[in-house]
Design an enzyme around this catalytic site. Structure first.
Site, PDB file in Angstrom:
ATOM      1  N   GLU A 278      23.295  27.144  66.964  1.00  0.00           N
ATOM      2  CA  GLU A 278      22.547  25.923  67.252  1.00  0.00           C
ATOM      3  C   GLU A 278      23.480  24.720  67.402  1.00  0.00           C
ATOM      4  O   GLU A 278      23.281  23.870  68.270  1.00  0.00           O
ATOM      5  CB  GLU A 278      21.504  25.680  66.143  1.00  0.00           C
ATOM      6  CG  GLU A 278      20.451  24.652  66.518  1.00  0.00           C
ATOM      7  CD  GLU A 278      19.211  24.737  65.636  1.00  0.00           C
ATOM      8  OE1 GLU A 278      18.840  25.856  65.216  1.00  0.00           O
ATOM      9  OE2 GLU A 278      18.632  23.689  65.347  1.00  0.00           O
ATOM     10  N   CYS A 520      10.799  23.880  53.798  1.00  0.00           N
ATOM     11  CA  CYS A 520      10.397  25.224  53.365  1.00  0.00           C
ATOM     12  C   CYS A 520      10.122  25.299  51.872  1.00  0.00           C
ATOM     13  O   CYS A 520       9.329  26.134  51.432  1.00  0.00           O
ATOM     14  CB  CYS A 520      11.474  26.226  53.736  1.00  0.00           C
ATOM     15  SG  CYS A 520      11.980  26.079  55.456  1.00  0.00           S
TER      16      CYS A 520
END
Lengths: 590, 193
Positions: A278, A520
């Protein structure tokens, strides 16, 4: 300030405070059911009723603001009786089946009945109709158990701005559900599971897949491996009575080994891999935009959160090119495990059974997306939530607290601190900057303890700007460029960022989005009930894990370096493209 | 045919400002109606609380609330489809199944009930050959019940479209219904000529 008394105890609170909060300030707990901290109270359930001197009717403490000179009695006979009646009426309709309910011992209605001392339900009559909606991979709706508190409606509409759920019909026939009581599969539900996280009873749960994992472990014909997401280690302890924010990485590994997994690996390894891909993708997009003057989609959005991905597919399909093409760490892990790791073992992809433990219900959806079969078979076989793993450990008779601390297995178990912080809002951004900055300048991120302080904490949208100086020759085009980044958590906040981008009000290069509030660590699969205090405690644990590591930048992970050397080649290379990158599907939201 | 002035509606707020049905009475194609709905939506898009009025107008246009129209409304007003459906399901005035040309509603409010509303309803079911919520095979009549039309002094009452029929007895029903059938026939002939 407003002065009032609660049960004869004087209390001073700012104007606009509710009776509920004023009472809490002097240590008086008023039971609630429909109320969710941080959301607009709707006063629907009436469990929090109190007596206010001079008022004819009882007042709902969660929504009634205090007034000067107010005299509140939370425990008067009338208030107690009314509260009990309300809960008895709920129990009289509730198709509870407590003994076999997913929420047995963890049910707010059960606790409330116990707290109020209800030993007998005086009302009999029709019960809520049973209907179980198993149409989606992540979330199960059991409408017989629904008490219509509407917490799920509030969180889905206000926090997530998805609006998949709303009361349908009227009166006793009311069902909290998708439009016209269709199945959840048929509406724009992103599977984030925030509804599951706030449900007080067993009406909304994750799809229970514990037995599928037992079956794989029992069969012994496959090589059964497990990966645990970064956020599990900071929350699993809560399933065993540890205070929020207790790090249990070592015990978690020990427990998984005792459950019989052939190898205990780490999604964190794949998080480091994600950063390699990424980070390079971001730099490549910047090069194409700034040097080659191509029409490249910027800002680039992170793509780790499957609820966020599905949200984009439904609500902003025109911006799908802005999503990083990187798979999430869970799916990168699966693809690498069934190819690279399988080859090392001399096994075929289908002989490896990959179990994930995720803080997330949307991960159950993600793993069965048709494109997630880069290894030739489904890359991740079963996803368990943190809660499911807790139940499994308990069912296996493992004394969690007495476990020793053990280490993850090689080679997919080693990770850096950058991977740890994938668990919380701001973490993926920080991890990416740690690597990207160093790639471009050859120097470490010039910040205290490598932390990007501006993206810390629970503010809905956070921004930072980083001016790049003294680049290496290859990255000269970035000399003096101010890299603008933003971080959003909760899909409503993501919408705010997108609106600002669309209107031209903001220009960013890189935006991190996590579907769940807090990231998360506050996912739909985490131990209930998650408040902001608990989110902060879990985040603190994650940062402690990061800071305690010798290696804190993804590109320093020697196992990752070896993976590229032996197998993948280079980031964004052909093999990476095939195994680690993906594409997205526009979906019709209505 | 008695054509009492419209009385104030009863307990159902959805009926309060119901827009009249298309006055020409001509059936329009669904595309034409959806195009008209777009115009309505353009007018209401920035009006707060637009959902219920838009649903009323839509139902008046189509005779019911088709799914295509509801999805269009959801998108245009930026309301979740679940909410649009929730509002439609909450108010008994709204219907998602096609209705006949004329909506017959029998009042079962207290006054009408004690003065024979139930018998009127039974007779209507028999005369039309349908149950409550259904539509006759020729798409002429739909049957529904209401809870007080605000005309208790005239009990028992039924409403057919916007007409209130007072002191209805089962024996009077055939003549009332025939009146509407004759009007339709005249209308059709007029068009043919």
């Amino acid at each position: 300030m407003i002065s009032l008394t609660v049960n004869n105890i004087p209390v001073q609170v700012p104007e606009g405070t509710t009776i509920l909060h004023a009472a809490a300030q002097v240590g008086i707990h008023i039971p609630t059911l429909c109320h969710v901290e941080g959301l607009q109270s709707i006063g629907a359930c009436r469990v929090c009723v109190v007596e206010v001197e001079g008022m004819q009717n009882l007042a709902a403490a969660c929504s009634m603001p205090v007034r000067e000179g107010m005299k509140v009695r939370t425990n008067s006979a009338r208030a107690r009786r009314a509260r009990r009646t309300v809960v008895e009426l709920l129990l009289s309709e509730h198709n509870g089946e407590c003994q076999t309910c997913d929420r047995n011992d963890d049910c707010e209605l059960q606790s409330l009945a116990s707290e109020l001392g209800i030993r007998y339900v005086h009302y009999t009559g029709e019960r809520t109709k049973q209907r179980v909606d198993m149409s989606t991979p992540g979330i199960v709706r059991n409408m017989g158990k629904c008490i219509k508190c509407r917490r799920c409606v509030s969180v889905c509409r206000e926090v997530q701005q998805v609006g998949a759920l709303f009361p349908q019909n009227r009166g006793f026939e009311t069902v909290i559900g998708p439009a016209f009581n269709t199945d959840l599969r048929d509406v724009a539900c992103v599977q984030c599971g925030q509804c599951v996280a706030v449900c007080p009873v067993g009406a909304l749960t994750e799809r229970d897949q514990i037995d599928e994992v037992w079956k794989a472990l029992d069969a012994r014909d496959n090589h059964v491996i497990v990966q645990t997401a970064p956020a599990i280690r900071a929350a699993l302890g809560e399933c065993f009575g540890c205070p929020p924010g207790t790090l249990v990485t070592g015990k978690m590994v020990a427990a998984l080994r005792r459950l019989g997994f052939d190898a205990v690996f780490d999604t964190n390894f794949a998080a480091d891999l994600t950063i390699m891909e990424e980070g390079n993708e971001l730099l490549s997009r910047l090069r194409r935009a700034l040097v080659d003057k191509e029409d490249v989609a910027l800002p680039m959005f992170t793509s780790c959160s499957p609820g966020w991905i599905k949200f984009m597919e439904y609500f902003h399909p025109d911006m799908l090119p802005n999503l990083s093409t990187c798979k999430s760490p869970q799916q990168m892990f699966g693809a690498v495990a069934k190819t690279y790791y399988a080859q090392k073992l001399g096994r075929r992809p289908r002989e490896i059974f990959v179990v994930s433990v995720m803080p997330c219900t949307a991960k159950k959806f993600e793993c069965q997306r048709p494109e997630m079969d880069a290894s030739g078979v489904r890359d991740v076989d079963v996803v368990l939530t943190t809660r499911e793993l807790g139940k499994m450990i308990r069912a296996a008779g493992i004394d969690f607290e007495a476990l020793p601390n053990e280490e993850m297995d090689a080679p997919l178990g080693l990770s850096t601190g950058a991977a740890d912080i994938f668990a919380n809002t701001g973490g993926v951004m920080e991890a990416a900057l740690r690597t990207a900055y160093e790639v471009v300048t050859g120097r470490g991120l010039p910040m205290e303890k490598l932390h990007v302080a501006a993206v810390f904490g629970l503010e809905g949208v956070k921004e930072a700007s980083l001016t790049i100086e003294k680049t290496l020759p290859h990255w000269k085009f970035l000399e003096g460029v101010s890299l603008n980044v933003a971080v959003a958590h909760g899909l409503g906040n993501a919408n705010r960022v997108i609106e600002a981008i669309r209107s031209g009000e903001k220009t960013y290069h890189f935006v991190e989005v996590m579907a769940c509030p807090g990231g998360c660590i506050g996912g739909g699969g985490q131990p209930r009930f998650t408040t902001n205090e608990i989110r902060m405690a879990r985040i603190a644990a994650i940062y402690a894990e990061d800071e305690g590591k010798r290696l804190r930048k993804s590109h320093e992970n020697p196992q990752i370096q070896e993976l590229y050397k032996e197998f993948l080649g280079v980031p964004l290379g052909e093999r990476s493209h095939h195994l680690l990158h993906t594409e997205y599907t526009p979906r019709d939201r209505a | 045919m008695s054509n009492e002035p419209s009385t104030s509606p009863g307990d159902d707020p959805a009926t309060a400002t119901a827009a009249p049905a298309c006055p020409c009475g001509q059936a329009r194609s669904e595309e034409e109606l959806l195009a008209r709905l777009d115009e309505v939506l353009a007018e209401y898009v920035h009006v707060p609380g637009a959902l219920i009025p838009v649903l009323q107008i839509t139902q008046a246009m189509f005779g019911y609330l088709p799914e295509t129209a509801l999805r269009k409304i959801s998108k245009a007003l930026d309301k979740p489809y679940s909410e649009v459906a929730g509002v439609v399901g909450f108010y008994s005035f709204f219907t998602t199944v096609p209705r006949g040309k004329h909506l017959v509603r029998v009042c079962l409010g207290t006054a009408c009930y004690v003065r024979g509303g139930k018998e009127v309803l039974a007779a209507l079911k028999h005369a039309l050959g349908i149950e409550v919520g259904e539509t006759t095979g020729d798409r002429m009549f739909s049957l529904d019940v209401g809870r007080c039309f605000g005309a208790c002094g005239l009990a028992p009452v039924i409403m057919i479209d916007d007409d209130v029929h007072q002191r209805v007895r089962p024996a009077k029903l055939a003549r009332i219904l025939d009146g509407y059938r004759r009007d339709e026939a005249r209308h059709d002939n007029g068009e043919d000529a």
